[in-house]
Motif scaffolding. Sequence first.
Motif, PDB file in Angstrom:
ATOM      1  N   THR A 217      42.724  41.134  30.222  1.00 39.61           N
ATOM      2  CA  THR A 217      42.763  42.027  31.373  1.00 39.61           C
ATOM      3  C   THR A 217      41.853  43.229  31.133  1.00 39.61           C
ATOM      4  O   THR A 217      41.621  43.603  29.979  1.00 39.61           O
ATOM      5  CB  THR A 217      44.204  42.525  31.604  1.00 39.61           C
ATOM      6  OG1 THR A 217      44.699  43.117  30.396  1.00 39.61           O
ATOM      7  CG2 THR A 217      45.113  41.394  32.022  1.00 39.61           C
ATOM      8  N   PRO A 218      41.324  43.845  32.210  1.00 42.03           N
ATOM      9  CA  PRO A 218      41.451  43.377  33.587  1.00 42.03           C
ATOM     10  C   PRO A 218      40.504  42.212  33.864  1.00 42.03           C
ATOM     11  O   PRO A 218      39.491  42.051  33.179  1.00 42.03           O
ATOM     12  CB  PRO A 218      41.049  44.604  34.405  1.00 42.03           C
ATOM     13  CG  PRO A 218      40.029  45.289  33.538  1.00 42.03           C
ATOM     14  CD  PRO A 218      40.526  45.090  32.126  1.00 42.03           C
ATOM     15  N   SER A 219      40.838  41.429  34.861  1.00 45.52           N
ATOM     16  CA  SER A 219      39.954  40.381  35.357  1.00 45.52           C
ATOM     17  C   SER A 219      40.060  40.383  36.875  1.00 45.52           C
ATOM     18  O   SER A 219      41.133  40.646  37.424  1.00 45.52           O
ATOM     19  CB  SER A 219      40.341  39.011  34.797  1.00 45.52           C
ATOM     20  OG  SER A 219      40.082  38.932  33.407  1.00 45.52           O
ATOM     21  N   PHE A 220      38.945  40.087  37.528  1.00 47.70           N
ATOM     22  CA  PHE A 220      38.894  40.187  38.985  1.00 47.70           C
ATOM     23  C   PHE A 220      38.337  38.899  39.592  1.00 47.70           C
ATOM     24  O   PHE A 220      37.517  38.211  38.983  1.00 47.70           O
ATOM     25  CB  PHE A 220      37.987  41.344  39.422  1.00 47.70           C
ATOM     26  CG  PHE A 220      38.382  42.689  38.877  1.00 47.70           C
ATOM     27  CD1 PHE A 220      39.190  43.550  39.605  1.00 47.70           C
ATOM     28  CD2 PHE A 220      37.941  43.104  37.626  1.00 47.70           C
ATOM     29  CE1 PHE A 220      39.548  44.789  39.102  1.00 47.70           C
ATOM     30  CE2 PHE A 220      38.291  44.345  37.111  1.00 47.70           C
ATOM     31  CZ  PHE A 220      39.098  45.194  37.854  1.00 47.70           C
ATOM     32  N   VAL A 221      38.794  38.632  40.805  1.00 43.91           N
ATOM     33  CA  VAL A 221      38.182  37.612  41.651  1.00 43.91           C
ATOM     34  C   VAL A 221      37.742  38.324  42.921  1.00 43.91           C
ATOM     35  O   VAL A 221      38.549  39.003  43.571  1.00 43.91           O
ATOM     36  CB  VAL A 221      39.166  36.478  42.003  1.00 43.91           C
ATOM     37  CG1 VAL A 221      38.476  35.436  42.886  1.00 43.91           C
ATOM     38  CG2 VAL A 221      39.721  35.831  40.746  1.00 43.91           C
ATOM     39  N   VAL A 222      36.456  38.190  43.256  1.00 42.28           N
ATOM     40  CA  VAL A 222      35.920  38.824  44.459  1.00 42.28           C
ATOM     41  C   VAL A 222      35.138  37.762  45.218  1.00 42.28           C
ATOM     42  O   VAL A 222      34.042  37.376  44.802  1.00 42.28           O
ATOM     43  CB  VAL A 222      34.999  40.016  44.128  1.00 42.28           C
ATOM     44  CG1 VAL A 222      34.618  40.755  45.409  1.00 42.28           C
ATOM     45  CG2 VAL A 222      35.663  40.967  43.143  1.00 42.28           C
ATOM     46  N   GLY A 223      35.707  37.272  46.302  1.00 41.81           N
ATOM     47  CA  GLY A 223      35.064  36.170  47.008  1.00 41.81           C
ATOM     48  C   GLY A 223      35.005  34.950  46.106  1.00 41.81           C
ATOM     49  O   GLY A 223      36.025  34.468  45.621  1.00 41.81           O
ATOM     50  N   ASN A 224      33.785  34.467  45.856  1.00 40.31           N
ATOM     51  CA  ASN A 224      33.595  33.325  44.959  1.00 40.31           C
ATOM     52  C   ASN A 224      33.182  33.749  43.554  1.00 40.31           C
ATOM     53  O   ASN A 224      32.767  32.909  42.754  1.00 40.31           O
ATOM     54  CB  ASN A 224      32.525  32.387  45.534  1.00 40.31           C
ATOM     55  CG  ASN A 224      32.978  31.728  46.815  1.00 40.31           C
ATOM     56  OD1 ASN A 224      34.146  31.395  46.973  1.00 40.31           O
ATOM     57  ND2 ASN A 224      32.056  31.543  47.754  1.00 40.31           N
ATOM     58  N   GLN A 225      33.299  35.031  43.261  1.00 42.94           N
ATOM     59  CA  GLN A 225      32.839  35.551  41.978  1.00 42.94           C
ATOM     60  C   GLN A 225      34.021  35.830  41.045  1.00 42.94           C
ATOM     61  O   GLN A 225      35.008  36.448  41.436  1.00 42.94           O
ATOM     62  CB  GLN A 225      32.054  36.850  42.186  1.00 42.94           C
ATOM     63  CG  GLN A 225      30.851  36.705  43.107  1.00 42.94           C
ATOM     64  CD  GLN A 225      30.276  38.057  43.480  1.00 42.94           C
ATOM     65  OE1 GLN A 225      29.409  38.596  42.795  1.00 42.94           O
ATOM     66  NE2 GLN A 225      30.757  38.619  44.570  1.00 42.94           N
ATOM     67  N   LEU A 226      33.884  35.373  39.813  1.00 41.03           N
ATOM     68  CA  LEU A 226      34.864  35.656  38.773  1.00 41.03           C
ATOM     69  C   LEU A 226      34.305  36.763  37.895  1.00 41.03           C
ATOM     70  O   LEU A 226      33.189  36.651  37.377  1.00 41.03           O
ATOM     71  CB  LEU A 226      35.135  34.404  37.938  1.00 41.03           C
ATOM     72  CG  LEU A 226      35.618  33.176  38.718  1.00 41.03           C
ATOM     73  CD1 LEU A 226      35.804  31.991  37.774  1.00 41.03           C
ATOM     74  CD2 LEU A 226      36.908  33.474  39.457  1.00 41.03           C
TER      75      LEU A 226
END
Length: 255
Positions: A217-226
């Motif tokens: 952590t942290p980890s994010f998902v934004v649209g199709n982006q990891l």
Amino acid sequence: MRPAIRLAAALACLLGLLGAAVPAARAQEALDAAQVKKLALEAILENPEIIVQAIDILRAREAEAQTAQAQAALAANREALFADANAPEIGNPEGDVTIVEFFDYNCPYCRRAAPEVAEVLESDGNIRLVYREWPILSQDSLDAARVALAVREQGRYGAFHDALMSLPRATGETALNLAQEMGYDMERLKADMERGEIAAHIARSRQLAQALGFTGTPSFVVGNQLVPGFVQADQLREIVATARANAAKESGAQD
């Protein structure tokens, strides 16, 4: 990848590269194992950069495979990521970009990321932020997450989340003390902590993170982006802009 498998893959890449290094006339000869080893050693001694090239090729192949696997997992879990009624969210519920954040209250990088994410949400009113409580660092993190998710049942999750994230150490005790200071119904809160939805949210966060290949952590998902790891506000704005551009392209392709 296990060491033995990695070594075998690297050797396969190396043998492919050696084909260009061994003279064509000799490559056409019927060679036994000893001759192959001798030629390989000669080629490596004459062209030591072959080893580096083989390792680079192997790493590139591994990265491509991991990216493909993560994108497949993202596609398979899109509804769970972006439309889970059991996940807290803030921001614009009708936003054109959704950010999903996996976090732990005791993660120092999550604490550093919190004001960066808040800055982006404040400056861009068209973002929806979904929180995935992923307490991976300790039992204290798990206890704090259970309190936070129970608080959600009484509202003001975002305010409680920010306050808890600002504490030097989040534990079940410090989270409960904070909830009391903020005026929550403590009897109801403690009862809500035992609800199955809370355990289900945490378990689902773990499953999603593992499927997407996140390791911390942290980890994010934004649209199709990891996006694994800490991001600054400017970086996150660029990621959001890319998500909007990708969504516009997909929408145009469907029209």
